[in-house]
Design a protein around this motif. Structure first.
Motif, PDB file in Angstrom:
ATOM      1  N   TYR A 115       0.856  -1.186   0.000  1.00 36.57           N
ATOM      2  CA  TYR A 115       0.000   0.000   0.000  1.00 36.57           C
ATOM      3  C   TYR A 115       0.891   1.235   0.000  1.00 36.57           C
ATOM      4  O   TYR A 115       2.094   1.138   0.217  1.00 36.57           O
ATOM      5  N   ALA A 116       0.288   2.396  -0.207  1.00 39.45           N
ATOM      6  CA  ALA A 116       1.071   3.617  -0.358  1.00 39.45           C
ATOM      7  C   ALA A 116       1.344   4.268   0.990  1.00 39.45           C
ATOM      8  O   ALA A 116       0.472   4.354   1.848  1.00 39.45           O
ATOM      9  N   ILE A 219       3.315   9.127   6.244  1.00 40.73           N
ATOM     10  CA  ILE A 219       1.876   9.325   6.088  1.00 40.73           C
ATOM     11  C   ILE A 219       1.252   8.050   5.553  1.00 40.73           C
ATOM     12  O   ILE A 219       1.596   7.584   4.467  1.00 40.73           O
ATOM     13  N   LEU A 220       0.383   7.461   6.368  1.00 44.94           N
ATOM     14  CA  LEU A 220      -0.324   6.246   5.976  1.00 44.94           C
ATOM     15  C   LEU A 220      -1.634   6.688   5.348  1.00 44.94           C
ATOM     16  O   LEU A 220      -2.468   7.285   5.996  1.00 44.94           O
ATOM     17  N   LYS A 221      -1.789   6.385   4.083  1.00 42.93           N
ATOM     18  CA  LYS A 221      -2.874   7.045   3.360  1.00 42.93           C
ATOM     19  C   LYS A 221      -4.182   6.282   3.350  1.00 42.93           C
ATOM     20  O   LYS A 221      -5.233   6.850   3.523  1.00 42.93           O
ATOM     21  N   VAL A 648       4.773  -3.731  -8.342  1.00 47.06           N
ATOM     22  CA  VAL A 648       3.341  -3.439  -8.396  1.00 47.06           C
ATOM     23  C   VAL A 648       2.768  -3.870  -7.063  1.00 47.06           C
ATOM     24  O   VAL A 648       3.240  -4.812  -6.434  1.00 47.06           O
ATOM     25  N   ARG A 649       1.754  -3.161  -6.654  1.00 45.41           N
ATOM     26  CA  ARG A 649       1.140  -3.538  -5.374  1.00 45.41           C
ATOM     27  C   ARG A 649      -0.364  -3.388  -5.512  1.00 45.41           C
ATOM     28  O   ARG A 649      -0.876  -2.628  -6.351  1.00 45.41           O
ATOM     29  N   VAL A 650      -1.039  -4.153  -4.707  1.00 45.99           N
ATOM     30  CA  VAL A 650      -2.492  -4.127  -4.757  1.00 45.99           C
ATOM     31  C   VAL A 650      -2.986  -4.406  -3.345  1.00 45.99           C
ATOM     32  O   VAL A 650      -2.372  -5.158  -2.599  1.00 45.99           O
ATOM     33  N   GLU A 721      -6.883  -0.473  -3.791  1.00 50.13           N
ATOM     34  CA  GLU A 721      -5.777   0.359  -4.238  1.00 50.13           C
ATOM     35  C   GLU A 721      -4.831  -0.462  -5.101  1.00 50.13           C
ATOM     36  O   GLU A 721      -4.544  -1.603  -4.780  1.00 50.13           O
ATOM     37  N   VAL A 722      -4.408   0.127  -6.191  1.00 53.99           N
ATOM     38  CA  VAL A 722      -3.323  -0.480  -6.958  1.00 53.99           C
ATOM     39  C   VAL A 722      -2.236   0.563  -7.095  1.00 53.99           C
ATOM     40  O   VAL A 722      -2.517   1.769  -7.143  1.00 53.99           O
ATOM     41  N   GLY A 723      -1.013   0.109  -7.152  1.00 46.60           N
ATOM     42  CA  GLY A 723       0.065   1.076  -7.223  1.00 46.60           C
ATOM     43  C   GLY A 723       1.271   0.507  -7.941  1.00 46.60           C
ATOM     44  O   GLY A 723       1.428  -0.707  -8.085  1.00 46.60           O
TER      45      GLY A 723
END
Lengths: 1048, 481
Positions: A115-116, A219-221, A648-650, A721-723
């Motif tokens: 996660y971001a 910062i945990l979004k 990549v993250r999801v 969330e994807v990143g």
């Protein structure tokens, strides 16, 4: 930064030894702090300090030093007979390793997160003349919207991470210091006839944090990032890590820093200097308008400048009468911090004092804080640590609100009033103590600021204690206790003869808030369960208690002017009240993390909360999250010089949010009727007919809110969330992009009822709101060599919020809080959150505004229309950091596109004939844009040609809640700039100090708002769910200063 | 390993068992969940008085031209721009403050404390008459029941006054009679000083109830003269109504924080929003009634300073304008709200004798009404006698029935300074006194003085039964002539 796995043991004392000193740098020559320097094959070692230097005593027969640091390649260097070794390390090329502090204070390699998060180091926000940590983050974080209330000293700052997810709940992120949640609440004083609208702009309590003590902020979004914090972090979390003493044993690092700066008001519009006080071209002393005669015109009875006695009125322009009302603010921030010890035993001490004199006269902030912390490792297995921070914050403010407040009046000072003359010898008061001002019946703004203060005196204690025990090499149990408690003693004065409360009012309002958190955490970690698979797990229990109490003792009818003790009042029954809340929450959480070959990561998290604010027996709720990350460059061997890292993250996560306390039943409240024009508060003291003596009776009535008719459930926000995180050109370019899609359901809101039911609302679980957004971070290291390093980083945020549904039959309702009828911040189906709803001028089907043929002004308005949408289209921030030898330069711009503000400030300047434009062709007739109905052909419209006087024209355009006072808030701003110079080492050695840095800085340097004649990035009510209203607050301020930081 | 399990289990067990009590902290320490009737009754009584003297009075007082508006909302009211206003009055003052709590008072006290229920019914009848008289068809039979009726029906005005058994609507007359019957019942708790009007004297409440019957009968007299006459006849026969100024249904106010809105608005918070109307000044001047006028309005510098309704020229400053005087405001806001008065009774009986042929002499009642009001406002008997002696044509009914009606309503209109709602009622009911349009009139119809107030936005938005679009201000009341 925590140094995992670097618990170094003291070496035994050796007869023969030598001392090696030196400095650890990276490939660019930047010092590397906290690098581990050990003698290979022993437990002897140390860590490098802030400036990269180290000193290590080693046995004379030692051969090799091993140097390691997070994110850098480990290195070995032969010692030989050298006593001075400079170590140049290189950044890891393929991994992009960055350790960040996540939920519960757990340090994690950013690589492993699904996660971001965004991490900021102290040098990215410190030493820029900011007082509130939230301001310091402006323009620097993707996905986060930060708006300050005003440039008033201590005014609060609104922070929304990834948009607003709760209709009426708290949408501010959770603040966490060293693993302990603390209060960032805004406490509003609800006293006097204006209620909270008349309050000073109080701070969000992050103001109490001394930024000098902060090492980094993460910062945990999204919910996936903050799920372990549970309900409290439903709106994201700001994880603050303070500086720890982890320097070298036996040596103390002493850092003294001092920043001194000045502030000036910005964003004041250009005003006309041709016409003075009056109405319709004639001088009238009872008006605050500047629609009077032209300066230099001949004095006549008709224009009011000649009195019947033959005297004439002195009548001259005072071009800077408003500008000069705002003073030069002073900001002085001094801190000393002492850190000593090593990673096993250390202590840190810090003392800071901040002094701010605000740009509003008689306002300011003073903050003194002392922190002491220590950590120790006992018997190799027990870790014990803790810290205590004591803060005293004082805020001196003035009352706000439209009508009779200094802020409202100062924006309507007629151009012919020599305002500053009233400041001399307190001449805002007459000898008899009454208000003295050129506008009769209006409170002199100097009277307002000097006679009607509101003062806050807050004592705050934050205590943290940690105890950890390594049961085995892979199993640890720890307990963490955190206490955050403060008492804010507020006092609000309306002086005798004040405009709002001529009989005087004294309000004592002590506010106490405390929060206790206890966390029991068990962690386990096993590597190579099967080859390449590492597993770690966490089990925890959280007990949280929050108490709040606000007691108001209001004394009306003050008998002794200037004696502000409550005993000076005659009536205590109005407004005196107590509000207390207590809420508790017990949480259970678990997390399992899988790491396969350091390129595939999976994390499963679950938390169950049991909240006191939900119905008994139905107060337990569970929410899970799952996240995964794949470093595809490693997994598929795709690394190249172009793409050296890619992930990549999801993630998918749900987080629950409990209700505010005491919503489960309807109640009776102490009776009161009316508003600020006429008010009645029980108890009533009256004299019954035919009796001589008064009696007092109480009155209570049912509250306007009904308790829920279905058991209340928690609110839930589900986020997907994807990143993508990639690093290119040997880490020269890094990209981090995230897309998120959030749905918030089961909103706990007071749904509006038809008033004829006897109630205004019923508490219910209804409503659905979505937030979709893209956030991106791009960092480019354009130049990177020993003498010059230039880094550009940019961030982009675009969030689309939509209120999908509210409740059956209900399509809109007002956001709870203070607002003015006619411009109500509203939750409206199909619109983004928080649109301002009011009346729009009636238009023809073609969209032309319809003029009343009889008056030449607009015919009518259609109620309940969206006047303004405060949500920006997107925002951009970019920071340039340049390092040239010993010089460093950093500056940040941000650009906020779109969003609207309804400005009472703008309305006042126009309607009162003060704005420069209002003097243009003032003596000529004006025509409002619009159409009139064709008298010969009903239903068709012709262009308006009806001439009206300038005053009428601008009166229409300056109507307080008119669509003409809605402005596009697009703003380009140079947020801050800082230039630093590290004094040369040669000089330092002579002065026997470690290092010294001098710098100059500025913030809010300049702005360009193409569609507003004032600074539209103001939000009078500050932190909270009401946005987009400029209700005449202090203007923003520009800060310019210089600082010095010395390490002894 | 066993140690380990203990480590895991003990805290969990501990927290689970301790949880129930630990979490049982959600009872509000700030507000009670139950209250005795002695605190509800003052709330409703003051609510009625506050509603009567706050915005509703400000709007009606400028519309019927006792006052002129010179600032903020008062200017809009004066030029008939009414739409968008009155949310606070309808919501907070009337339906939430008064009606909801009266429903609770009645429900919770009908069995054990019927005196409270009885008083509450009389107040409720008065409050609903006020609501329907201002807005016409309004939520009545289904109002104030919370979630039982999410969209309360807008009962027709004729049904509110006369009842409609098919729709389950009890008439205001029956509501009053029920309330009066309750007053005689044995009551465990009895109102005392919490009855801020009559101090718990049920006999006085009965007189008030009978007077309400007179008022309601008078209101519907043009539409249902038979019911009006029979009701008035019965009240006259029983002879137990308000028969002196000291029995007036008037609600006291107090000092700071408890002030009459007529005071706090005009003398504290909005000192330049309202002023004596030039048209009222002219009327009173013609009637040589300046002594009474000076009881209603101040005379800065020894002169009445007025302003014409709807005018746009700059208005006199706060200390140089005629504003509400002591009789209406008290020295510090303690003046009562005058709601049902002996003068009103006399004017009703004068009108009824004239129009319906009820007992008594119209002129006698007419003169008693003028005297009652003059005495009430503080004019000495000698001065009243002098006025009667020097102005015989004013104080004597003469001419056609219509002319006499105009005389009665004009005097009633003067007596209602400070209670614009009642003056507005009589004006719309009878057409007297004849008023000219305000200057610069606007609103729904710039050529018609509004005949009702507009439904507020909150009700329109949240009650599907609310007429949408809202009823225009030109639509007459059912009871209007």
């Amino acid at each position: 930064m925590l140094l995992c796995g670097m618990l170094l043991l003291y070496g035994q004392l050796l007869a023969q030894s030598k001392t090696i000193t030196g400095k650890v740098t990276d490939e660019s020559g930047n010092p590397v702090p906290n690098a581990s320097v050990t003698v290979k094959g022993t437990s002897l070692g140390t860590t490098s300090k802030e400036d990269g230097s180290y000193s290590l005593t080693v046995p004379s027969n030692s051969k090799t030093l091993t140097i390691s640091a997070v994110g850098l390649d480990e290195q070995e260097i032969a010692i030989g007979d050298k006593t001075s070794i400079l170590i140049a390390m290189t950044h890891k090329q393929s991994t992009l390793q960055e350790v960040v502090v996540t939920s519960l204070g757990i340090s994690r390699d950013k690589r492993s997160l699904g996660y971001a998060t965004q991490n900021l180091k102290a040098d990215q926000f410190n030493d820029r003349g900011q007082v509130n940590i939230a301001n310091a983050l402006q323009g620097k974080v993707a996905g986060v919207n930060i708006t300050n209330a005003s440039g008033g000293a201590g005014a609060s700052v609104n922070i929304n991470i990834r948009g607003i997810s709760s209709f009426t709940g708290n949408n501010q992120p959770l603040f966490v210091i060293d693993g302990i949640p603390i209060s960032n609440d805004v406490d509003r004083t609800n006293g006097g006839p204006n209620g909270t609208l008349g309050d000073n702009q109080p701070p969000n309590r992050a103001l109490d944090l001394d930024m000098n003590n902060i090492e980094s902020i993460n910062i945990l979004k999204g919910p996936a990032a903050s799920v372990l914090y549970g309900s409290r972090a439903a709106a994201g979390a700001i994880i603050i890590t303070t500086k720890k003493g982890s320097g070298q044993k036996g040596r103390a690092e002493i850092v003294v820093s001092s920043n001194e700066s000045f502030q000036r008001a910005t964003g004041l519009p250009k005003l006309q200097n041709e016409y003075g006080q009056g109405t319709n071209g004639a001088y009238v002393n009872s008006t605050g308008n500047s629609w009077g005669p032209k300066f230099g015109s001949k004095a006549t009875i008709a224009n009011g400048l000649l009195l019947a006695s033959g005297d004439s009125i002195p009548y001259n322009p005072y071009a800077n009468n408003i500008k000069n009302f705002f003073e030069t603010g002073i900001l002085s921030d001094n801190n000393i911090s002492i850190n000593s010890g090593d990673t096993k035993q250390n202590f840190s001490f810090s003392a800071g004092y901040l002094y701010q004199k605000g740009i509003m006269p008689n306002t300011g902030v003073k903050r003194a804080s002392v922190k002491f912390g220590g950590n120790t490792v006992l018997r190799d297995k027990i870790k014990l640590g803790g810290s205590v921070t004591f803060t005293n914050t004082l805020q001196d403010g003035v009352l706000g609100g439209n009508g009779q407040s200094a802020l409202a009046v100062v924006q309507g000072v007629p151009r012919s009033v020599d305002l500053q003359a009233y400041k001399r010898d307190k001449s805002w008061k007459n000898l008899d103590g009454t208000n003295n001002y050129a506008v009769s019946g209006t409170e002199n703004p100097y009277f307002g600021v000097y006679e009607n203060p509101i003062k806050s005196n807050l004592y705050r204690l934050i205590g943290i204690a940690n105890l950890g025990y390594d049961i085995t090499s892979w199993l640890n149990v720890s307990y963490r206790l955190g206490v955050d408690a403060y008492t804010d003693r507020r006092k609000q004065i309306f002086a005798v003869n004040s405009g709002r409360v001529p009989q005087g009012l004294t309000l004592d309002n002590p506010i106490t808030r405390s929060e206790v958190n206890g966390d029991l955490i068990i962690t386990a970690k096993k590597n190579d369960i099967i080859k390449g698979l590492n597993v770690s797990g966490l089990l925890g229990n959280n007990i949280n208690q929050r108490r709040f109490q606000s007691v108001q003792l209001q004394g009306n009818n003050v008998v002794i002017p200037d004696f502000t003790n409550i005993s000076s009042a005659l009536v205590y029954t109005v407004g005196s009240q107590e509000t207390s809340t207590l809420q508790r929450l017990v949480g259970y959480y678990a997390q399992a993390s899988f790491d396969y070959n350091n390129y595939l990561f999976l994390e499963l998290t679950g938390r169950a909360d049991q909240s006191s604010t939900l119905p008994k027996g139905k107060n337990l709720y569970f929410y899970p999250s799952v996240s995964a990350g794949l470093v595809f460059t490693d997994a598929f061997q795709l690394q190249s010089d172009v793409l050296n890292y890619g992930k990549v993250r999801v993630s998918a996560a749900t987080v629950g949010r409990d209700a505010p306390p005491y919503l489960l039943t309807g109640v009776y409240t102490k009776g009161s009727y009316g508003n600020n024009v006429a008010q009645f508060d029980f108890p009533l003291t009256y004299t019954p007919a035919g009796t001589p003596s008064p009696v007092t009776v109480a009155g209570f009535g049912a509250s306007t809110r009904l308790g829920p008719n279905q058991p209340l459930k928690p609110e839930f926000t589900t986020s997907y969330e994807v990143g993508l995180n990639a690093s290119l050109f040997r880490n020269r370019v890094t990209v981090d992009v995230a897309y998120f899609d959030q749905v918030s359901k089961n909103q706990i809101i007071d749904v509006g009822l038809a008033p004829s039911t006897g109630y205004s609302s019923v508490t219910s679980n209804v409503g659905k709101m979505t937030n979709k957004g893209i956030e991106a971070l791009l960092t480019v290291t354009a130049i990177n060599n020993r003498d010059l390093r230039w880094e550009v980083s940019g961030n982009f945020t675009r969030i689309r919020n939509k209120v999908v549904s509210i409740a059956p039959g209900i399509t809109s309702f007002a956001i709870p809080g203070s607002a003015f009828t006619g411009s109500i911040p509203t939750i409206q189906e199909g619109s983004p959150y928080g649109v301002i709803v009011g009346g729009l001028i009636t238009k023809t089907p073609a969209g032309d505004r319809i003029i009343n043929p009889g008056t030449g002004t607009y015919l009518s308005t259609v109620a309940n229309q969206v006047l303004a949408n405060p949500n920006p289209d997107y925002q951009l921030g970019f920071t340039n950091t340049l390092k040239v030898k010993s010089f460093s330069l950093s500056f940040t711009f941000d650009f906020i596109k779109g969003g609207q503000v309804l400005s009472f400030t703008a309305a006042t300047y126009k309607g009162r004939g003060m704005l420069k434009e209002t003097a243009v062709d003032r003596d000529q007739p004006h025509i409002l844009p619009g159409v009139v109905e064709d008298p010969n052909n009903k239903g068709t419209y012709i262009a308006n040609t009806i001439q009206i006087p300038a005053q009428t024209y601008w009166g229409v355009l300056g109507g307080l809640q008119s669509e003409f006072n809605v402005y596009d808030a697009t703003t380009f701003r140079m947020r801050d700039i800082s230039i630093g110079y590290d004094l040369p080492h040669s000089l330092m050695d002579k002065l026997k100090i470690q290092s010294a840095r001098i710098g100059v800085f500025a913030n809010n340097v300049f702005y360009i708002a193409p569609n507003a004649f004032f600074d539209p990035q103001l939000n009078t009510q500050g932190a909270g769910n009401i946005r987009g209203l400029d209700l005449q607050s202090v203007p923003n301020a520009r800060t310019v200063g210089a600082g010095l930081k010395v390490s002894l | 390993m066993r140690k380990l399990i203990l480590f895991l289990i003990i805290p969990v067990l501990f927290s689970a068992s301790a949880c129930k009590k630990f979490l049982d902290v959600n009872k509000s320490p700030n507000n009670p969940e139950k209250v005795p009737p002695s605190v509800l009754l003052p709330e409703t009584t003051i609510g009625i008085a506050f509603a009567n003297t706050n915005d509703l009075d400000r709007a009606t007082s400028v519309i019927i031209q006792h006052l002129a508006g010179t600032g903020t909302q008062s200017v809009d009211y004066d030029t008939y721009k009414l739409e968008g206003y009155f949310d606070n009055q309808w919501n907070l003052e009337l339906y939430n403050g008064v009606i909801n709590n009266l429903v609770k008072l009645i429900k919770e006290n009908q069995e054990t404390n019927p005196q409270y229920a009885g008083v509450a019914k009389l107040e409720m009848a008065y409050a609903f008459s006020m609501i329907t008289d201002l807005w016409g068809d309004v939520p009545y039979s289904q109002a104030g029941f919370g979630l039982d009726y999410l969209n309360p029906r807008f009962d027709k005005q004729q049904d509110i006054y006369q009842g409609n058994s098919a729709d389950g609507i009890k008439s205001l007359f029956d509501l009053v009679k029920e309330g009066m019957a309750d007053l005689d019942k044995t009551s465990i708790l009895k109102p005392k000083t919490d009855d801020i009007v009559y101090g718990g004297d049920m006999a006085k409440w009965k007189r008030m109830g009978n007077t309400l019957l007179l008022k309601f009968a008078n209101t519907i007299a043009f539409k249902n003269p038979a019911l009006a006459k029979s009701t008035i006849d019965a009240v006259l026969t029983a002879n137990n109504y308000i028969n002196s100024n000291s029995l007036d249904f008037q609600v006291p106010f107090g000092g700071t924080g408890n002030q009459n809105p007529l005071y706090s608005f005009n003398w504290v918070n909005r000192k330049t929003d309202q002023i004596l109307s030039t048209r009222f000044l002219d009327m009173e001047t013609k009637l040589n009634d300046s002594v009474r006028l000076s009881k209603f309005f101040t005379k800065p510098g020894g002169q009445f300073v007025s302003y014409d309704n709807g005018n746009t020229v700059s208005s006199p400053s706060e200390n140089a304008r005629s504003k509400y005087a002591l009789f209406l405001t008290g020295a510090a806001g303690e003046a009562p709200a005058y709601l049902v008065t002996y003068a009103q009774v006399n004017f009703i009986l004068a009108e009824s004798a004239l129009m319906l042929g009820t007992a008594g002499n119209a002129n006698t009642y007419y003169q008693a009404g003028i005297r009652a009001n003059m005495s009430k406002v503080g004019i000495t008997k000698d001065s009243i006698d002098l006025y009667f002696a020097t102005n015989p044509t004013v104080v004597t009914l003469a001419g056609t029935q219509e002319q006499q009606l105009e005389q009665i309503i004009t005097q009633k209109y003067i007596s209602w300074v400070g209670n614009g709602i009642e003056a507005f009622n009589d004006f719309r009911r009878t057409g007297y006194p004849k008023l000219a349009l305000a200057r610069n009139a606007a609103g729904h119809d710039p050529n018609t003085i509004p005949t009702r107030l507009t439904y507020p936005n909150g009700e329109l938005q949240r009650n599907s039964n609310c007429p949408n679009p809202i009823t225009r201000t030109t639509v007459k009341m059912w009871w209007a002539r």
